[in-house]
Write a protein that holds these residues in place. Structure first.
Motif, short mmCIF file in Angstrom:
data_model
loop_
_atom_site.label_atom_id
_atom_site.label_comp_id
_atom_site.label_asym_id
_atom_site.label_seq_id
_atom_site.Cartn_x
_atom_site.Cartn_y
_atom_site.Cartn_z
N LEU A 58 0.59 7.26 -5.15
CA LEU A 58 1.07 6.89 -3.82
C LEU A 58 0.19 7.49 -2.72
O LEU A 58 -0.15 6.82 -1.73
CB LEU A 58 2.52 7.37 -3.64
CG LEU A 58 3.57 6.67 -4.50
CD1 LEU A 58 4.91 7.38 -4.39
CD2 LEU A 58 3.72 5.21 -4.08
N VAL A 59 -0.18 8.75 -2.90
CA VAL A 59 -1.02 9.41 -1.89
C VAL A 59 -2.41 8.80 -1.87
O VAL A 59 -3.06 8.71 -0.83
CB VAL A 59 -1.08 10.92 -2.16
CG1 VAL A 59 -2.07 11.60 -1.22
CG2 VAL A 59 0.30 11.54 -2.00
N LEU A 60 -2.88 8.32 -3.02
CA LEU A 60 -4.21 7.69 -3.09
C LEU A 60 -4.27 6.47 -2.18
O LEU A 60 -5.15 6.36 -1.31
CB LEU A 60 -4.52 7.31 -4.53
CG LEU A 60 -5.90 6.71 -4.81
CD1 LEU A 60 -6.32 7.02 -6.24
CD2 LEU A 60 -5.95 5.20 -4.61
N VAL A 61 -3.33 5.54 -2.33
CA VAL A 61 -3.39 4.34 -1.50
C VAL A 61 -3.12 4.67 -0.04
O VAL A 61 -3.72 4.08 0.87
CB VAL A 61 -2.40 3.27 -2.03
CG1 VAL A 61 -0.94 3.71 -1.88
CG2 VAL A 61 -2.63 1.94 -1.31
N PHE A 62 -2.24 5.61 0.20
CA PHE A 62 -1.92 6.03 1.57
C PHE A 62 -3.15 6.61 2.26
O PHE A 62 -3.51 6.21 3.38
CB PHE A 62 -0.78 7.05 1.50
CG PHE A 62 -0.41 7.70 2.80
CD1 PHE A 62 -0.65 7.09 4.02
CD2 PHE A 62 0.21 8.95 2.81
CE1 PHE A 62 -0.29 7.70 5.22
CE2 PHE A 62 0.57 9.56 3.99
CZ PHE A 62 0.32 8.94 5.19
N MET B 130 -8.95 -2.43 -1.55
CA MET B 130 -8.28 -3.28 -2.54
C MET B 130 -8.05 -2.54 -3.85
O MET B 130 -6.96 -2.65 -4.46
CB MET B 130 -9.13 -4.53 -2.78
CG MET B 130 -9.19 -5.48 -1.60
SD MET B 130 -10.41 -6.80 -1.81
CE MET B 130 -9.70 -7.68 -3.21
N ALA B 131 -9.03 -1.77 -4.28
CA ALA B 131 -8.86 -0.98 -5.50
C ALA B 131 -7.74 0.04 -5.35
O ALA B 131 -6.92 0.23 -6.26
CB ALA B 131 -10.18 -0.29 -5.86
N ILE C 294 -3.83 0.51 -7.47
CA ILE C 294 -3.29 1.76 -8.01
C ILE C 294 -1.95 2.09 -7.35
O ILE C 294 -0.98 2.48 -8.00
CB ILE C 294 -4.30 2.90 -7.83
CG1 ILE C 294 -5.58 2.59 -8.62
CG2 ILE C 294 -3.70 4.23 -8.27
CD1 ILE C 294 -6.70 3.57 -8.37
N GLY C 295 -1.90 1.95 -6.02
CA GLY C 295 -0.65 2.23 -5.32
C GLY C 295 0.47 1.29 -5.74
O GLY C 295 1.63 1.71 -5.86
N GLY C 296 0.14 0.03 -5.97
CA GLY C 296 1.16 -0.92 -6.40
C GLY C 296 1.77 -0.54 -7.73
O GLY C 296 2.99 -0.69 -7.94
#
Length: 475
Positions: A285-289, A444-445, A449-451
């Motif tokens: 979650l923190v990655l996509v954020f 996009m990558a 991961i976040g999804g």
């Protein structure tokens, strides 16, 4: 049959055996907690905004070179270095926050953040002391990175543990409102200086002003945080362990003074191995954020100037306008997460970045003010899906006993590996491939991961925090 005991926040007395403890929040204390936590976040991001928006000038001051790309890479390298020590700060401050209390650690991180930022404004240039200048810059950035390792996890935990269960999303969204306010303050000041000062003046002394302002800001933030009381959830957890703290006025009854209570040290193994599933979700979650956050707010100003050769002042103004739009939408989006849940809002953000990153960047590359504004605005509204949800979603992944420590570890590992390195990695990818669409592909990558993390997470809206009593607003 068990009876329900209603206690005002902050919780003072231990619940009687067999009772179901319910915390009734004090609106005045909640407002103070939100303000103090948000100001600390604003302080952190004021520095990031200044550093990002004045990166080209800092490259000339600290990293003289014939190549502007090398200067920018060196400046972002120092920027990224601070993120490499964030996990170490999280390992220190997080467990301490679970042991001695959230309030004390947040006061300490405020002092260190302000000192590190203020110190940058005092460093002589490369022309004055040579290689010592970039080394001192690196040292100041490491102090900042170490202190911020305990900032976001502590601030989000503090608000989450004070907020009523049904308003946690709305109140937590003000933490990121502070982020945007700090960014706009730092970036706006740099924009104003860029417009008013000549290039020589900005290079000679003007760049120091934003960093020196951190001193007074830190004093105000420290004052607000020192006036706070410990969170009801932590106080109750400390009582349940049977250990009262070192505030100097605790007694056998288990009562504590304003400085809070203290708990036994929680083993690191319990924070990591005992929470491995929640930690993996946190990292995703923190990655996509943070990839999308740092891409839009930290990297795009330099991308517009260095890669697209767009006018520097106009580029800064566009990003400032986007952040102002995000500030307007932020509280409403936070309230929305209380009604429909955190998962749908975060999932919408991931889907948006997956399918709209390329069209948005193509618009930005058109170069006109309208096209750049539309592309950046679309990305900014998608980012609000994360900024409005994460401050309430992330603390809910962990139980009270290890919340500060586990969240600090997961959050900072992800930020260090993926978020803070985004400007450096994308700049290097563009330099290596010559493909100016790399920012879109990178987002996009991250969205993929976040999804996946959203798919695996449990909904927390309207529910008590794990390990904490239900929290309700007064009638």
């Amino acid at each position: 049959m068990a009876t329900a005991e209603i206690t005002p926040a902050p919780v003072r007395e231990a619940p009687s055996p067999g009772s179901a403890d319910v915390t009734v929040t004090d609106p005045a204390l909640v407002r103070r907690a939100v303000k103090a936590a948000a100001l600390g976040n604003a302080m952190e991001w004021f520095d990031f905004g200044v550093y990002s928006y004045i990166a080209v000038t800092l490259g000339k001051v600290f990293f003289p070179s014939g190549s502007p790309t090398v200067q920018l890479l060196s400046t972002f390298g120092a920027f990224a270095a601070a993120f490499l020590v964030r996990p170490l700060g999280g390992l220190v401050f997080g467990p301490l926050g679970d042991r001695v209390g959230r309030q004390k650690i947040l006061a300490l991180t405020m002092i260190m953040m302000a000192a590190g930022t203020f110190a940058i404004g005092l460093i002589p240039s490369y022309g004055s002391i040579g290689v010592g200048a970039p080394l001192l810059l690196l040292a100041a950035r490491l102090v900042q990175g170490f202190s911020t390792g305990g900032e976001y996890a502590g601030a989000s935990t503090f608000i989450a543990e004070y907020a009523p269960d049904k308003r946690r999303g709305f109140l937590g969204s003000w933490l990121e409102f502070g982020t945007l306010a700090g960014y706009i303050g730092g970036a706006g000041l740099v924009t104003l200086m860029t417009a008013l000062l000549s290039s020589d003046d900005l290079l000679s002394w003007g760049w120091r002003i934003p960093f020196l302002i951190a001193g007074p800001m830190g004093i105000v933030g420290l004052y607000l945080r020192m006036r706070l009381e410990e969170t009801p959830a932590f106080a109750a957890e400390a009582r349940n362990t049977g250990n009262t703290g070192n505030s100097g006025n605790t007694g056998k009854s288990g009562k504590s003074g304003k400085s809070g209570t203290e708990r036994p040290k929680v083993p690191l193994r319990e924070m990591v191995a005992g929470q491995w599933r929640a930690l993996l979700l946190c990292v995703g979650l923190v990655l996509v954020f943070n990839v999308t956050d740092y891409m839009l707010l930290s990297y795009m100003p330099s991308y517009l100037t260095s890669e697209l050769k767009y006018d520097e002042t106009h580029g800064l103004l566009v990003v400032l306008a986007v952040m102002a739009l995000m500030m307007v939408v932020q509280p409403f989006a936070g309230a929305l997460t209380d009604r429909v849940g955190r998962r749908p809002v975060i999932a919408a953000g991931c889907a948006g970045f997956l399918f709209l990153s390329v069209p948005a960047l193509l618009l930005i590359r058109q170069g006109s003010l309208l096209a750049i504004g539309l592309g950046m605005g679309a990305l900014g509204l998608l980012l609000v899906c994360f900024t409005a949800s994460m401050p309430s979603a992330l603390p809910a992944l962990f139980p009270t006993r290890v919340r500060y420590g586990s969240l600090s570890i997961g959050f900072n590992v992800s930020v260090s590996l993926f978020g803070g390195t985004t400007p450096l990695v994308v700049t290097a990818l563009i330099g290596a491939t010559g493909n100016l669409m790399m920012p879109a592909y990178y987002m996009m990558a991250a969205a993929v991961i976040g999804g996946f993390a959203v798919w695996r997470m449990t909904e927390s809206a309207g529910r008590p925090l794990p390990g904490s009593a239900p929290s309700v607003a007064p009638r």
